[in-house]
Write a protein that holds these residues in place. Structure first.
Motif, PDB file in Angstrom:
ATOM      1  N   THR A  86      69.508  37.518  39.825  1.00 58.08           N
ATOM      2  CA  THR A  86      69.328  38.420  38.694  1.00 58.08           C
ATOM      3  C   THR A  86      67.843  38.542  38.360  1.00 58.08           C
ATOM      4  OG1 THR A  86      69.638  36.547  37.189  1.00 58.08           O
ATOM      5  CG2 THR A  86      71.575  37.863  37.711  1.00 58.08           C
ATOM      6  N   GLY A  87      67.443  39.770  38.033  1.00 57.49           N
ATOM      7  CA  GLY A  87      66.053  40.011  37.676  1.00 57.49           C
ATOM      8  C   GLY A  87      65.101  40.034  38.847  1.00 57.49           C
ATOM      9  N   SER A  88      65.596  40.321  40.043  1.00 54.60           N
ATOM     10  CA  SER A  88      64.729  40.318  41.231  1.00 54.60           C
ATOM     11  C   SER A  88      64.273  41.710  41.636  1.00 54.60           C
ATOM     12  CB  SER A  88      65.465  39.658  42.402  1.00 54.60           C
ATOM     13  OG  SER A  88      66.678  40.339  42.671  1.00 54.60           O
ATOM     14  N   GLY A  89      64.619  42.755  40.879  1.00 60.28           N
ATOM     15  CA  GLY A  89      64.131  44.101  41.177  1.00 60.28           C
ATOM     16  C   GLY A  89      65.018  44.899  42.108  1.00 60.28           C
ATOM     17  N   LYS A  90      66.334  44.807  41.951  1.00 63.22           N
ATOM     18  CA  LYS A  90      67.242  45.539  42.843  1.00 63.22           C
ATOM     19  C   LYS A  90      67.225  47.043  42.564  1.00 63.22           C
ATOM     20  CE  LYS A  90      70.708  42.895  41.676  1.00 63.22           C
ATOM     21  NZ  LYS A  90      69.977  41.788  41.003  1.00 63.22           N
ATOM     22  N   THR A  91      66.858  47.458  41.344  1.00 62.47           N
ATOM     23  CA  THR A  91      66.884  48.888  41.007  1.00 62.47           C
ATOM     24  C   THR A  91      65.899  49.676  41.863  1.00 62.47           C
ATOM     25  OG1 THR A  91      67.506  48.339  38.737  1.00 62.47           O
ATOM     26  CG2 THR A  91      66.655  50.542  39.140  1.00 62.47           C
ATOM     27  N   LEU A  92      64.679  49.186  41.978  1.00 57.05           N
ATOM     28  CA  LEU A  92      63.694  49.876  42.826  1.00 57.05           C
ATOM     29  C   LEU A  92      64.090  49.840  44.297  1.00 57.05           C
ATOM     30  CD1 LEU A  92      60.139  48.971  41.471  1.00 57.05           C
ATOM     31  CD2 LEU A  92      61.381  51.118  41.292  1.00 57.05           C
ATOM     32  N   ALA A  93      64.859  48.826  44.687  1.00 54.45           N
ATOM     33  CA  ALA A  93      65.235  48.697  46.090  1.00 54.45           C
ATOM     34  C   ALA A  93      66.121  49.846  46.558  1.00 54.45           C
ATOM     35  CB  ALA A  93      65.945  47.357  46.321  1.00 54.45           C
ATOM     36  N   PHE A  94      66.863  50.472  45.643  1.00 57.62           N
ATOM     37  CA  PHE A  94      67.661  51.631  46.075  1.00 57.62           C
ATOM     38  C   PHE A  94      67.125  52.955  45.547  1.00 57.62           C
ATOM     39  CE2 PHE A  94      69.979  49.990  42.289  1.00 57.62           C
ATOM     40  CZ  PHE A  94      69.959  51.105  41.483  1.00 57.62           C
ATOM     41  N   LEU A  95      66.268  52.953  44.516  1.00 56.98           N
ATOM     42  CA  LEU A  95      65.706  54.208  44.030  1.00 56.98           C
ATOM     43  C   LEU A  95      64.653  54.765  44.991  1.00 56.98           C
ATOM     44  CD1 LEU A  95      65.285  53.772  40.168  1.00 56.98           C
ATOM     45  CD2 LEU A  95      67.019  55.067  41.415  1.00 56.98           C
ATOM     46  N   ILE A  96      63.817  53.904  45.549  1.00 59.82           N
ATOM     47  CA  ILE A  96      62.772  54.378  46.469  1.00 59.82           C
ATOM     48  C   ILE A  96      63.386  55.048  47.709  1.00 59.82           C
ATOM     49  CG2 ILE A  96      60.926  53.594  48.000  1.00 59.82           C
ATOM     50  CD1 ILE A  96      60.155  51.567  45.849  1.00 59.82           C
TER      51      ILE A  96
END
Length: 712
Positions: free
Chosen positions: A105-115
Motif C-alpha cells: 500500500t502506498g507504493s504508487g500503483k496509480t501512476l503505474a497504470f495511468l502512464i
C-alpha cells in the motif's frame, strides 16, 4: 496540433473559407503541417524505443519511452524517480502486455497504470471522435475521485477527454456527454447502468481496461456486475490488474480473458507485506471496554490525524453522534456508505486538508485512498481477514512516511486473527493498556440517551448491526456470536435494556447471558399465625406452569420455546371454575359449561342484526335530510318569487281596503248630517317578508302613509 485539426483546416481551405493569399493563413497551415510531422516522428521514435527499451534499477521517468506531454505533466507534479512497481510495470504495459501486479500500500500503483493509458492513446492519435479508449474500474467512489484528480494533474497537456462516472451524480448529465469521453473512471454499478440504459455508450474501440483493487472488484460482492460488464467489452484489448493483495484465482483470470499476463510483485520476496515504516500493535480488551478505550485514545492523541475503522455504517453513525456530544478536542468526521455523495466528497477533501482530525469510517475508506500524513489507524472492530487488515493499516505510512496501526481484539478473536496475520507476513506485537489512563464517559452517555430518543434508537441499531456483522463472518474460528456478552456490550453503549436481535433466532445462535426458560421463585417469608404457610409466586405476570413445560426444547423438535410461547401454552381458554362456600372447587354441570361454538354463532347473528339496524338508521337519516333540504329550497323559491312592485301578483300587497277618492263617505248622526271622511272599521292583514300587520280603526291619511311605506 493534432492530425484531425490539420484535416479540418485543409477542408476549410478547399471550400474557400480561408483566403489562400493570406500570409497569416499560410503561416498557420505551415505550422500545423510542421506540428503534425513532429508528432508523427515522435510517435515513430516512441514505438521503436519501446520495443528495444530496458529499464535499470536506478532510472528516472525520462529514461522511459514517454511522450513530451506526459513527461511535462510528471515534472510539474514533482514526479521524477519511479517506485518499484512503476519501474517494473510501465514498460511491459507500454509494450501491450497484460499485467497482473501487486505491491504494498502506498507504493504508487496509480501512476503505474495511468502512464501506459496516456501513451497508448497518444500513439494511436486518439481524438474525441474515436470514443472510449480506456476504462478504469474501481470498487469505491472515493478511489475513483482520487484517480480522476491524478489524471487531471498528470495528463493536463494531452488532448484526451476524461469523465468520472460514479453513483450519486446527475445521471442525465452523464448520459448526454458519455459519447465524448476518451477515458472513463467509474465504479462497477454505475458503468453497468449506462451500458444497459444509455444508447450512446459505445465500447467497441476500447484499447485498455484497468481494474484498480482488482481482488475487491472480482470478489463475491461485485461478481455478477463484473461478469455483465466484461461481456459488453471487446475481447481484443489490453487488461491491467493492480492491487495490494492480488488475486491468483484461475477462475478470475479466465473471466477477464487475459493473454499471457505478466505477474509483477516487487515486494513478494521481502520479509513483510506491509510498509517497513508502519509500526503495528494490537491490544486485547473486553467488548464492553471498547468505547472507554476509544474515548481515552482520542483524548490522548487530540493533535494527531487518526482514522478509526468500524464494522458497520450504523456504528459509525452512533459513535460520531455520541462523541460529538462529548466534545473531544479533535475534529470528528464520519464516512460511510449511506451518506450523500456530495457530503462524502466534502468530508474526504476536508480530512485530506487537515492535520488534527479524526475520521470514523467503514471499509469504504480502506482501499486505495491516499490520505496524506496519517499518524494513527485504529481498527476498533476486527477485520474480516488478514487481507482486509493490510488494506486498513495501509492508510498510514504511505510513500516512505511513518505511521502507526492499532488493532483492537476481544479475547475470542486473538488466537485466530494473530495466526492469520503471521501467515500473511505481517509484523505485529501485543501491547497492554494502562488502566489508570482510561476515562469512562458512560455516565454522560446514559444521560444523553435518556434525553434523546433518536440517539437511543441509534445506539440500538448500532448494537444490532454489530451482532449481525459478527454472525455473518465466514471465519468462525475468529468470530463467534455465541460467545458475545450481549448485556455487557449493551450497557457499554449506554443502553439499560439489551435490544432483541431477531436475526439470531433464524440462524440458531444462542448468545451469552440470554435465557429463554422461565424462572419461578417462591417467597416463604410470610407465615400465617395459624401455622399455615403463605406462598407468594413472583413471575412478573407469567402464569405458573408445570415443570415439564419449562424445558427449553419442544419434545421431538429442535426449536426452542420462548417466553411468549410458554405463556400461550400455559394459558387455558374456555374454562370456568366455581367454588363453593367453603372455598373448594366444584364440578360444573353439563348445562353450565360454556359452549364456545354456540356463543360464536350467537355473536355472528347479533353482528348481522346490528349491521342491518345500522343500515336502516343511516338510510332514514339520509331520507330525512333530503326532505329537509327540499323544504328549504321550496320556501326559498317562494320568497324570491314575491315582487312587491307587481300589482298583478296574487301575493302582492292587497290595497282594496283603501277608500275610493271619487266617493264621499257621510256619517248620519242624530244631531244632524255631518260629512266625516273616516274609513270604516276594517281589519287588514298585510304580508311583508313573512311578517303579519293588523290594521284597524285608522284614518285616511294614516292609511295612505302605510300604503306608501309598504310600496317603498
Amino acid at each position: 496540433m493534432s492530425g484531425p485539426e490539420v484535416k479540418k483546416h485543409r477542408a476549410k481551405f478547399k471550400k474557400g473559407r480561408i483566403n489562400r493569399n493570406s500570409k497569416v493563413t499560410k503561416t498557420k497551415i505551415n505550422h500545423l503541417k510542421l506540428s503534425v510531422d513532429c508528432e508523427s516522428n515522435e510517435i515513430s521514435r516512441l514505438i521503436e524505443k519501446c520495443i528495444n527499451a530496458s529499464v535499470e534499477e536506478n532510472c528516472k521517468f525520462s529514461d522511459f519511452p514517454l511522450s513530451k506531454k506526459t513527461l511535462q505533466g510528471l515534472t510539474q507534479s514533482q514526479y521524477k524517480i519511479p517506485t518499484a512497481i512503476q519501474r517494473e510495470s510501465i514498460l511491459p504495459a507500454l509494450q501491450g502486455k497484460d499485467i497482473l501486479a501487486t505491491a504494498k500500500t502506498g507504493s504508487g500503483k496509480t501512476l503505474a497504470f495511468l502512464i501506459p493509458i496516456f501513451e497508448k492513446l497518444y500513439v494511436n492519435q486518439w481524438t474525441r471522435l474515436d470514443g472510449l479508449g480506456a476504462l478504469i474500474i474501481t470498487p469505491t467512489r472515493e478511489l475513483a475521485l482520487q484517480i480522476f484528480e491524478t489524471v487531471a494533474k498528470i495528463g493536463k497537456h494531452h488532448d484526451f477527454t476524461t469523465g468520472l462516472i460514479i453513483g450519486g451524480q446527475n445521471l442525465k448529465f452523464e448520459k448526454s456527454r458519455l459519447h465524448q469521453l476518451n477515458i472513463i473512471i467509474c465504479t462497477p454499478g454505475r458503468v453497468l447502468q449506462h451500458m444497459d440504459q444509455n444508447p450512446l455508450f459505445d465500447s467497441t474501440n476500447l484499447k485498455i481496461l484497468v481494474l484498480d483493487e482488482a481482488d475487491r472488484c472480482l470478489d463475491m460482492g461485485f461478481e455478477v456486475t463484473m461478469n455483465s460488464i466484461i461481456e459488453n467489452l471487446p475481447v481484443e484489448r489490453q487488461t491491467l490488474l493492480f492491487s495490494a493483495t492480488q488475486t491468483k484465482s484461475v477462475k478470475d483470470l479466465a473471466r477477464l480473458n487475459l493473454q499471457n499476463p505478466v505477474y509483477i510483485a516487487p515486494h513478494e520476496k521481502e520479509q513483510y507485506t506491509t510498509p517497513h515504516r508502519l509500526q503495528q500493535n494490537y491490544v486485547v480488551i473486553e467488548q464492553k471496554n471498547k468505547l472507554t478505550m476509544l474515548w481515552s485514545f482520542l483524548r490522548a492523541h487530540a493533535k494527531q490525524k487518526v482514522i478509526i475503522f468500524f464494522a458497520t455504517c450504523k456504528q459509525v453513525k452512533f459513535f460520531y453522534e455520541i462523541f460529538r456530544k462529548l466534545r473531544p478536542s479533535a475534529l470528528l468526521l464520519p464516512l460511510y456508505g449511506g451518506m450523500n455523495q456530495e457530503k462524502r466528497n466534502k468530508i474526504y477533501t476536508e480530512f485530506c486538508a487537515r492535520s488534527n482530525v479524526c475520521l470514523m469510517a467503514t471499509d469504504i475508506a480502506s482501499r486505495g485512498l491516499d490520505f496524506p500524513k496519517v499518524n494513527w489507524v485504529v481498527q476498533l472492530d476486527c477485520p474480516e481477514d488478514a487481507i482486509q487488515y493490510i488494506h486498513r493499516a495501509g492508510r498510514a505510512a504511505r510513500l516512505n512516511t511513518s505511521g502507526e496501526s492499532l488493532l483492537v481484539l476481544i479475547p475470542q478473536e486473538e488466537n485466530g486473527m494473530i495466526e492469520q496475520l503471521q501467515k500473511s507476513k505481517v509484523p505485529i506485537s501485543k501491547i497492554h493498556i494502562d488502566e489508570k489512563q482510561l476515562f469512562s464517559p458512560l455516565v454522560k452517555i446514559q444521560s444523553f440517551l435518556a434525553q434523546s430518543p433518536e440517539l437511543k434508537e441509534s445506539a440500538k441499531r448500532a448494537f444490532v448491526a454489530y451482532v449481525k456483522s459478527v454472525a455473518l463472518m465466514k471465519d468462525k474460528s475468529v468470530f463467534k456470536v455465541s460467545n458475545l456478552d450481549m448485556e455487557a456490550y449493551a450497557r457499554s453503549l449506554g443502553l439499560l435494556v439489551t435490544p432483541r436481535v431477531r436475526f439470531l433466532s433464524k440462524i440458531g445462535a444462542a448468545p451469552k447471558n440470554v435465557h429463554t426458560d422461565l424462572k419461578v421463585t417462591v417467597a416463604e417469608d410470610d407465615v400465617d399465625s395459624s401455622g399455615d404457610e403463605l406462598f407468594t409466586v413472583k413471575c412478573s405476570g407469567i402464569p405458573v406452569v408445570e415443570e415439564k413445560t419449562t424445558s427449553p426444547l419442544i419434545k421431538g423438535t429442535k426449536k426452542k420455546i420462548t417466553k411468549v410461547k410458554l405463556m400461550k401454552k400455559a394459558s387455558v381458554t374456555n374454562k370456568k371454575i366455581v367454588f363453593d362456600d367453603s372455598g373448594h372447587e366444584t364440578e360444573l354441570k353439563h348445562d353450565e359449561v360454556y359452549d364456545i361454538e354456540k356463543a360464536r354463532v350467537e355473536l355472528m347473528l347479533g353482528d348481522a342484526e346490528d349491521k342491518e339496524r345500522y343500515k336502516a338508521l343511516k338510510k332514514a337519516k339520509r331520507v330525512a335530510q333530503k326532505e329537509k333540504l327540499k323544504r328549504k329550497s321550496e320556501e326559498h323559491d317562494e320568497v324570491e318569487s314575491v315582487d312587491h312592485f307587481d300589482s298583478g301578483n296574487e301575493q302582492s300587497v292587497d290595497l282594496n281596503w283603501l277608500p275610493d277618492p271619487d266617493k264621499i263617505y257621510v256619517n248620519h248622526s242624530s244631531s244632524g248630517s255631518v260629512v266625516d271622511h273616516k274609513v270604516p272599521k276594517v281589519a287588514v292583514k298585510v304580508t311583508k317578508k313573512r311578517r303579519t300587520v293588523n290594521v284597524s280603526d285608522i284614518t285616511l291619511n294614516e292609511a295612505e302613509r302605510l300604503a306608501m311605506d309598504l310600496l317603498q
